[in-house]
Scaffold this motif. Structure first.
Motif, PDB file in Angstrom:
ATOM      1  N   HIS A   5       0.804  -1.214   0.000  1.00 51.74           N
ATOM      2  CA  HIS A   5       0.000   0.000   0.000  1.00 51.74           C
ATOM      3  C   HIS A   5       0.838   1.266   0.000  1.00 51.74           C
ATOM      4  CE1 HIS A   5      -3.071  -2.952   1.200  1.00 51.74           C
ATOM      5  NE2 HIS A   5      -3.832  -2.172   0.451  1.00 51.74           N
ATOM      6  N   VAL A   6       0.444   2.188  -0.878  1.00 51.49           N
ATOM      7  CA  VAL A   6       1.131   3.469  -0.953  1.00 51.49           C
ATOM      8  C   VAL A   6       0.758   4.303   0.265  1.00 51.49           C
ATOM      9  CG1 VAL A   6       1.396   5.571  -2.314  1.00 51.49           C
ATOM     10  CG2 VAL A   6       1.083   3.388  -3.456  1.00 51.49           C
ATOM     11  N   LEU A   7      -0.518   4.262   0.573  1.00 51.25           N
ATOM     12  CA  LEU A   7      -1.006   5.072   1.694  1.00 51.25           C
ATOM     13  C   LEU A   7      -1.823   4.199   2.640  1.00 51.25           C
ATOM     14  CD1 LEU A   7      -1.262   8.137   2.623  1.00 51.25           C
ATOM     15  CD2 LEU A   7      -3.518   8.051   1.562  1.00 51.25           C
ATOM     16  N   GLU A   8      -1.534   4.325   3.918  1.00 51.07           N
ATOM     17  CA  GLU A   8      -2.321   3.611   4.928  1.00 51.07           C
ATOM     18  C   GLU A   8      -2.798   4.614   5.962  1.00 51.07           C
ATOM     19  OE1 GLU A   8      -0.409  -0.341   6.342  1.00 51.07           O
ATOM     20  OE2 GLU A   8       1.165   0.857   5.394  1.00 51.07           O
ATOM     21  N   VAL A   9      -4.083   4.592   6.224  1.00 53.72           N
ATOM     22  CA  VAL A   9      -4.673   5.485   7.219  1.00 53.72           C
ATOM     23  C   VAL A   9      -5.412   4.603   8.217  1.00 53.72           C
ATOM     24  CG1 VAL A   9      -6.301   7.379   7.593  1.00 53.72           C
ATOM     25  CG2 VAL A   9      -4.948   7.295   5.485  1.00 53.72           C
ATOM     26  N   GLU A  10      -5.042   4.721   9.476  1.00 52.64           N
ATOM     27  CA  GLU A  10      -5.703   3.886  10.476  1.00 52.64           C
ATOM     28  C   GLU A  10      -6.154   4.708  11.668  1.00 52.64           C
ATOM     29  OE1 GLU A  10      -3.301   0.407  11.480  1.00 52.64           O
ATOM     30  OE2 GLU A  10      -3.182   0.046   9.308  1.00 52.64           O
ATOM     31  N   HIS A  11      -7.426   4.541  11.982  1.00 53.21           N
ATOM     32  CA  HIS A  11      -8.016   5.199  13.161  1.00 53.21           C
ATOM     33  C   HIS A  11      -7.740   6.695  13.182  1.00 53.21           C
ATOM     34  CE1 HIS A  11      -8.816   1.151  14.337  1.00 53.21           C
ATOM     35  NE2 HIS A  11      -7.537   0.847  14.404  1.00 53.21           N
ATOM     36  N   LEU A  12      -7.962   7.318  12.058  1.00 46.79           N
ATOM     37  CA  LEU A  12      -7.799   8.766  11.994  1.00 46.79           C
ATOM     38  C   LEU A  12      -8.952   9.451  12.734  1.00 46.79           C
ATOM     39  CD1 LEU A  12      -6.356  11.295  10.726  1.00 46.79           C
ATOM     40  CD2 LEU A  12      -7.916  11.029   8.790  1.00 46.79           C
ATOM     41  N   ASN A  13      -8.593  10.275  13.685  1.00 47.44           N
ATOM     42  CA  ASN A  13      -9.580  11.084  14.402  1.00 47.44           C
ATOM     43  C   ASN A  13      -9.186  12.543  14.262  1.00 47.44           C
ATOM     44  OD1 ASN A  13     -11.549   9.340  16.089  1.00 47.44           O
ATOM     45  ND2 ASN A  13      -9.564   8.329  16.314  1.00 47.44           N
ATOM     46  N   ILE A  14     -10.167  13.384  14.036  1.00 47.78           N
ATOM     47  CA  ILE A  14      -9.898  14.815  13.917  1.00 47.78           C
ATOM     48  C   ILE A  14     -10.912  15.535  14.806  1.00 47.78           C
ATOM     49  CG2 ILE A  14      -9.693  16.762  12.318  1.00 47.78           C
ATOM     50  CD1 ILE A  14      -9.336  14.739  10.035  1.00 47.78           C
ATOM     51  N   TRP A  15     -10.433  16.467  15.611  1.00 50.86           N
ATOM     52  CA  TRP A  15     -11.373  17.180  16.479  1.00 50.86           C
ATOM     53  C   TRP A  15     -10.952  18.630  16.643  1.00 50.86           C
ATOM     54  CZ3 TRP A  15      -7.530  13.901  17.949  1.00 50.86           C
ATOM     55  CH2 TRP A  15      -6.625  14.353  18.925  1.00 50.86           C
ATOM     56  N   GLU A  16     -11.927  19.420  17.051  1.00 47.35           N
ATOM     57  CA  GLU A  16     -11.686  20.828  17.304  1.00 47.35           C
ATOM     58  C   GLU A  16     -11.114  20.928  18.710  1.00 47.35           C
ATOM     59  OE1 GLU A  16     -14.330  24.742  16.247  1.00 47.35           O
ATOM     60  OE2 GLU A  16     -15.242  23.128  17.359  1.00 47.35           O
ATOM     61  N   GLU A  17      -9.974  21.566  18.831  1.00 51.99           N
ATOM     62  CA  GLU A  17      -9.260  21.529  20.107  1.00 51.99           C
ATOM     63  C   GLU A  17     -10.046  22.209  21.241  1.00 51.99           C
ATOM     64  OE1 GLU A  17      -5.334  23.288  19.986  1.00 51.99           O
ATOM     65  OE2 GLU A  17      -4.682  21.851  21.502  1.00 51.99           O
ATOM     66  N   ARG A  18     -10.573  23.377  20.956  1.00 60.15           N
ATOM     67  CA  ARG A  18     -11.185  24.187  22.005  1.00 60.15           C
ATOM     68  C   ARG A  18     -12.440  23.531  22.581  1.00 60.15           C
ATOM     69  NH1 ARG A  18     -13.765  29.212  21.859  1.00 60.15           N
ATOM     70  NH2 ARG A  18     -14.065  28.875  19.639  1.00 60.15           N
ATOM     71  N   SER A  19     -13.327  23.107  21.673  1.00 65.66           N
ATOM     72  CA  SER A  19     -14.610  22.561  22.135  1.00 65.66           C
ATOM     73  C   SER A  19     -14.547  21.052  22.322  1.00 65.66           C
ATOM     74  CB  SER A  19     -15.690  22.880  21.114  1.00 65.66           C
ATOM     75  OG  SER A  19     -15.396  22.206  19.902  1.00 65.66           O
ATOM     76  N   GLY A  20     -13.539  20.427  21.718  1.00 65.82           N
ATOM     77  CA  GLY A  20     -13.476  18.968  21.762  1.00 65.82           C
ATOM     78  C   GLY A  20     -14.415  18.305  20.760  1.00 65.82           C
ATOM     79  N   ARG A  21     -15.107  19.116  19.962  1.00 63.34           N
ATOM     80  CA  ARG A  21     -16.053  18.564  18.978  1.00 63.34           C
ATOM     81  C   ARG A  21     -15.329  17.640  17.983  1.00 63.34           C
ATOM     82  NH1 ARG A  21     -19.288  20.559  14.070  1.00 63.34           N
ATOM     83  NH2 ARG A  21     -17.725  22.171  13.737  1.00 63.34           N
ATOM     84  N   ARG A  59      -5.686  23.450   9.936  1.00 62.55           N
ATOM     85  CA  ARG A  59      -5.391  24.702  10.617  1.00 62.55           C
ATOM     86  C   ARG A  59      -5.154  24.506  12.102  1.00 62.55           C
ATOM     87  NH1 ARG A  59     -10.104  28.206   8.833  1.00 62.55           N
ATOM     88  NH2 ARG A  59     -10.367  26.847   7.060  1.00 62.55           N
ATOM     89  N   THR A  60      -4.507  25.467  12.736  1.00 61.36           N
ATOM     90  CA  THR A  60      -4.341  25.419  14.182  1.00 61.36           C
ATOM     91  C   THR A  60      -5.735  25.437  14.802  1.00 61.36           C
ATOM     92  OG1 THR A  60      -3.999  27.798  14.026  1.00 61.36           O
ATOM     93  CG2 THR A  60      -2.055  26.460  14.464  1.00 61.36           C
ATOM     94  N   GLY A  61      -5.869  24.705  15.880  1.00 61.67           N
ATOM     95  CA  GLY A  61      -7.197  24.609  16.480  1.00 61.67           C
ATOM     96  C   GLY A  61      -7.883  23.322  16.069  1.00 61.67           C
ATOM     97  N   VAL A  62      -7.359  22.690  15.030  1.00 57.93           N
ATOM     98  CA  VAL A  62      -7.880  21.388  14.621  1.00 57.93           C
ATOM     99  C   VAL A  62      -6.793  20.357  14.895  1.00 57.93           C
ATOM    100  CG1 VAL A  62      -8.696  19.999  12.682  1.00 57.93           C
ATOM    101  CG2 VAL A  62      -9.362  22.393  12.858  1.00 57.93           C
ATOM    102  N   ARG A  63      -7.112  19.347  15.688  1.00 55.68           N
ATOM    103  CA  ARG A  63      -6.108  18.342  16.062  1.00 55.68           C
ATOM    104  C   ARG A  63      -6.442  17.006  15.426  1.00 55.68           C
ATOM    105  NH1 ARG A  63      -3.176  19.204  20.794  1.00 55.68           N
ATOM    106  NH2 ARG A  63      -2.159  17.344  19.974  1.00 55.68           N
ATOM    107  N   GLN A  64      -5.428  16.196  15.241  1.00 54.70           N
ATOM    108  CA  GLN A  64      -5.647  14.874  14.657  1.00 54.70           C
ATOM    109  C   GLN A  64      -4.853  13.810  15.397  1.00 54.70           C
ATOM    110  OE1 GLN A  64      -3.622  16.169  10.793  1.00 54.70           O
ATOM    111  NE2 GLN A  64      -2.937  14.038  10.868  1.00 54.70           N
ATOM    112  N   SER A  65      -5.361  12.590  15.380  1.00 57.06           N
ATOM    113  CA  SER A  65      -4.596  11.458  15.892  1.00 57.06           C
ATOM    114  C   SER A  65      -4.837  10.284  14.963  1.00 57.06           C
ATOM    115  CB  SER A  65      -5.036  11.114  17.316  1.00 57.06           C
ATOM    116  OG  SER A  65      -6.338  10.567  17.294  1.00 57.06           O
ATOM    117  N   GLY A  66      -4.012   9.263  15.102  1.00 62.18           N
ATOM    118  CA  GLY A  66      -4.149   8.089  14.243  1.00 62.18           C
ATOM    119  C   GLY A  66      -2.897   7.895  13.428  1.00 62.18           C
ATOM    120  N   PHE A  67      -2.907   6.812  12.667  1.00 62.87           N
ATOM    121  CA  PHE A  67      -1.717   6.402  11.931  1.00 62.87           C
ATOM    122  C   PHE A  67      -1.875   6.723  10.453  1.00 62.87           C
ATOM    123  CE2 PHE A  67       0.457   2.943   9.588  1.00 62.87           C
ATOM    124  CZ  PHE A  67       1.760   3.161  10.025  1.00 62.87           C
TER     125      PHE A  67
END
Ligand SMILES: Nc1ncnc2c1ncn2[C@@H]1O[C@H](COP(=O)(O)OP(=O)(O)OP(=O)(O)O)[C@@H](O)[C@H]1O
Ligand SMILES: [Mg+2]
Length: 276
Positions: A5-21, A59-67
């Protein structure tokens, strides 16, 4: 690590830092060499955020986790400087609005040469030769004039072709096209999708193609990922998704758009559409 695989994305989570949304929830997908994956879904479902997070461009204020891994390399381990090198050269992003991708105060050519200069040690003459050759190959009739033009002097379709020709020269591993035809009229959009198909054939790059145009998705994509409210609701081959989607949302999406694409085919006439 899977070398297939060229690209692997696993358990990608993205949330708004301030509100946690939570904006994108536990998204996982993979791209094989040369594969085109379409991402579809209603406005606000998280398609653009997903694309940007692959390159760590949110953008800043948007956070991500995952592989996220490119050719087996874990991108979260890269420094910002290393990531900048990856963008453009190994990841190429083609945006919805060509105008916003270019510096309005400079001729197109200056921007293109600068981008190539970051990634290659070619002479100016060599860069110009390569660019003009690829521009001609994507149907830009007067490359020298295009190079001297300012972004506002070119149509949306021409700007998309300029970006496609830049991608051809850059030969990235993954091309990310986020609604590349949305700002175009139906006929130009059809031709630009055609150029994307050639681009794929020519480079063998993997491609993520975000679009509301299910007619285009059907022509270009091998697989389709359907997003709703920040989650992946369905992921399958294009054939299966169009033939018999299992999720009600996908069924709704496909049936409402099929009526539209039949109308589009009537507008386009017979010959061209029949080929695709
Ligand atoms: N910088 C940001 N900060 C906070 N929330 C954001 C930010 N950018 C996007 N969002 C939110 O994240 C959600 C997903 O946005 P995204 O741009 O990924 O949608 P999309 O699927 O690309 O929609 P569209 O089809 O309209 O382009 C939306 O609810 C949006 O309001
Ligand atoms: Mg978007």
């Amino acid at each position: 690590m899977n070398g297939m695989h060229v690209l692997e994305v696993e358990h990608l989570n993205i949330w708004e830092e301030r509100s946690g949304r939570v904006l994108v929830h536990d998204s996982s997908f993979r791209l094989a060499q040369g594969e085109c994956l379409a991402i579809v879904g209603e406005s606000g479902s998280g398609k653009s955020l997903t694309c940007k997070s692959l390159m760590r461009l949110n953008r800043t204020g948007v956070r991500q986790s995952g592989f996220v891994a490119l050719n087996g390399e874990d991108l979260s381990k890269l420094s910002d400087k290393e990531m900048r090198k990856f963008r453009g050269r190994r990841f190429c992003m083609i945006m919805q609005n060509g105008m916003s991708a270019f510096d309005p105060s400079r001729p197109i050519g200056a921007h293109l040469l600068e981008t190539l200069g970051v990634h290659f040690n070619w002479s100016r003459a060599e860069m110009e030769t390569r660019l003009t050759a690829t521009m001609s190959s994507v149907g830009l009739k007067e490359p020298a004039v295009v190079m001297r033009s300012y972004p506002h002097e070119l149509s949306g379709g021409m700007l998309q072709r300029v970006m496609i020709s830049l991608a051809i020269v850059l030969e990235p591993d993954v091309i990310i096209a986020d609604e590349p035809t949305t700002a175009l009229d139906a006929v130009t959009a059809y031709e630009v999708v055609e150029q994307f198909m050639r681009l794929r054939e020519r480079l063998g790059s993997a491609m993520i193609f975000v679009s509301h145009d299910l007619g285009a998705v059907r022509r270009i994509a091998d697989n389709v990922l359907v997003m709703k409210d920040g989650g992946v609701v369905e992921h399958g081959t294009t054939k299966n998704i169009f033939a018999g989607a299992s999720h009600p949302y996908t069924r709704y999406l496909v049936s409402s758009k099929q009526a539209m694409s039949r109308h589009f085919e009537q507008l386009m006439g017979d010959a061209d559409v029949a080929k695709g």
